[in-house]
Design an enzyme around this catalytic site. Sequence first.
Site, PDB file in Angstrom:
ATOM      1  N   GLU A  82       0.931  -1.266  -0.124  1.00 57.79           N
ATOM      2  CA  GLU A  82      -0.078   0.100  -0.049  1.00 57.79           C
ATOM      3  C   GLU A  82       0.762   1.247  -0.132  1.00 57.79           C
ATOM      4  O   GLU A  82       1.958   1.440   0.769  1.00 57.79           O
ATOM      5  CB  GLU A  82      -0.919   0.145   1.078  1.00 57.79           C
ATOM      6  CG  GLU A  82      -1.944  -1.181   1.196  1.00 57.79           C
ATOM      7  CD  GLU A  82      -3.021  -1.048   0.105  1.00 57.79           C
ATOM      8  OE1 GLU A  82      -2.964  -0.143  -0.408  1.00 57.79           O
ATOM      9  OE2 GLU A  82      -3.607  -2.177  -0.224  1.00 57.79           O
ATOM     10  N   CYS A 144      -7.022  -2.319   8.201  1.00 58.46           N
ATOM     11  CA  CYS A 144      -5.766  -2.528   7.478  1.00 58.46           C
ATOM     12  C   CYS A 144      -5.066  -0.871   7.266  1.00 58.46           C
ATOM     13  O   CYS A 144      -4.025  -0.394   7.662  1.00 58.46           O
ATOM     14  CB  CYS A 144      -5.632  -3.186   6.152  1.00 58.46           C
ATOM     15  SG  CYS A 144      -6.011  -4.762   6.365  1.00 58.46           S
ATOM     16  N   HIS A 168      -1.026  -5.707   1.381  1.00 54.66           N
ATOM     17  CA  HIS A 168      -2.124  -6.695   1.202  1.00 54.66           C
ATOM     18  C   HIS A 168      -1.867  -7.854   0.534  1.00 54.66           C
ATOM     19  O   HIS A 168      -1.107  -7.744  -0.409  1.00 54.66           O
ATOM     20  CB  HIS A 168      -3.544  -5.937   0.456  1.00 54.66           C
ATOM     21  CG  HIS A 168      -4.283  -5.360   1.757  1.00 54.66           C
ATOM     22  ND1 HIS A 168      -4.409  -4.041   1.477  1.00 54.66           N
ATOM     23  CD2 HIS A 168      -5.108  -5.907   2.418  1.00 54.66           C
ATOM     24  CE1 HIS A 168      -5.607  -3.622   2.335  1.00 54.66           C
ATOM     25  NE2 HIS A 168      -5.781  -4.623   3.091  1.00 54.66           N
TER      26      HIS A 168
HETATM   27  N1  PCA Z   1      -7.761  -7.490   6.014  1.00 52.78           N
HETATM   28  C1  PCA Z   1      -8.799  -6.429   6.523  1.00 52.78           C
HETATM   29  C2  PCA Z   1      -8.638  -6.416   7.752  1.00 52.78           C
HETATM   30  C3  PCA Z   1      -8.008  -7.600   8.328  1.00 52.78           C
HETATM   31  C4  PCA Z   1      -7.313  -8.126   7.213  1.00 52.78           C
HETATM   32  O1  PCA Z   1      -6.733  -9.140   7.231  1.00 52.78           O
HETATM   33  C5  PCA Z   1      -8.428  -5.108   5.668  1.00 52.78           C
HETATM   34  O2  PCA Z   1      -8.213  -5.180   4.458  1.00 52.78           O
HETATM   35  O3  PCA Z   1      -8.852  -4.047   6.339  1.00 52.78           O
END
Ligand code: PCA
Length: 206
Positions: A82, A144, A168
Site C-alpha cells: 500500500e 488495515c 495486502h
Molecule cells: N484485512 C482487513 C482487516 C484484516 C485483514 O486481514 C483489511 O483489509 O482492512
Amino acid sequence: MRQKKLLLTGFEPFLDHPINPTEQIVKTLEKRDIGEYQVYGHILPVRFNESAKELIDVFEEIQPDVVISLGLAAGRNRITPERVAINCNDGEPDNEGMSYCDQAIQPDGPAAYFSTLPLRQIVDTLQEHQFPAEISNSAGTYLCNNIMYQMLHYIDEQGLDVRSGFIHIPASHELTIQSRKGYPSWSMESLISALQLIISCLDNDK
Ligand code: PCA
C-alpha cells in the site's frame, strides 16, 4: 554488528473469512533470520478500538527497525504494497460489532501518510521472481488502513527513524476452498516465498 529487528504483523480472521492467511504467514516466518533481520511476529485483533493500541504496545516492547503489517485482501490477485494510509475509519463492522462512518482516525492528524517501505523495489523484485505484484493506492478504510495510519502517525510523532508500511496479500488456496467463494488464490508456499523476498529487499535499502 547489531542484528536488525523486523516486526511482522498479521490479523485474526474477520467478517465471513474462516481463516486469515496472514496469520499463517506470520507464524511461519516469526523467529527466523532473513537477510539482516530477525523476524518478530504478532497477530492483531480486528477491532477498531484495540488493534492499533496493541500494535504500538508490541512496537514499544520490541523496538524494531522496520514494521511490515500484512492484511488479507480477498479478491485481489496480486501482492499489493500500500502506498498511502488515509485519516478515515469507515465501512464494515469489526469483530466486536463496532463500525464507523466517515470518521477521522486522529482528529488532529494529517490527511494521510505515505508508506516508508521500499515499495517500487518490492514490486520489481517480486515480479522478477514471477510473483505478480503492484503498488496499491488505497488500503481502504477498514482495519488495515487504520493500523497503517496509526503506526506511521506514532513513528512521525515520536520522530523515530523506523520504516513502516502495509502489504495486502491475496487469498490462499485454503481460504478460497473453505469460504466457497471464487477468490483468486495463491499457495501458502508462494505466499511465504514472496514474503521472504519482500524482507530481503530491506537489506539493500538505505
Ligand atoms: N484485512 C482487513 C482487516 C484484516 C485483514 O486481514 C483489511 O483489509 O482492512
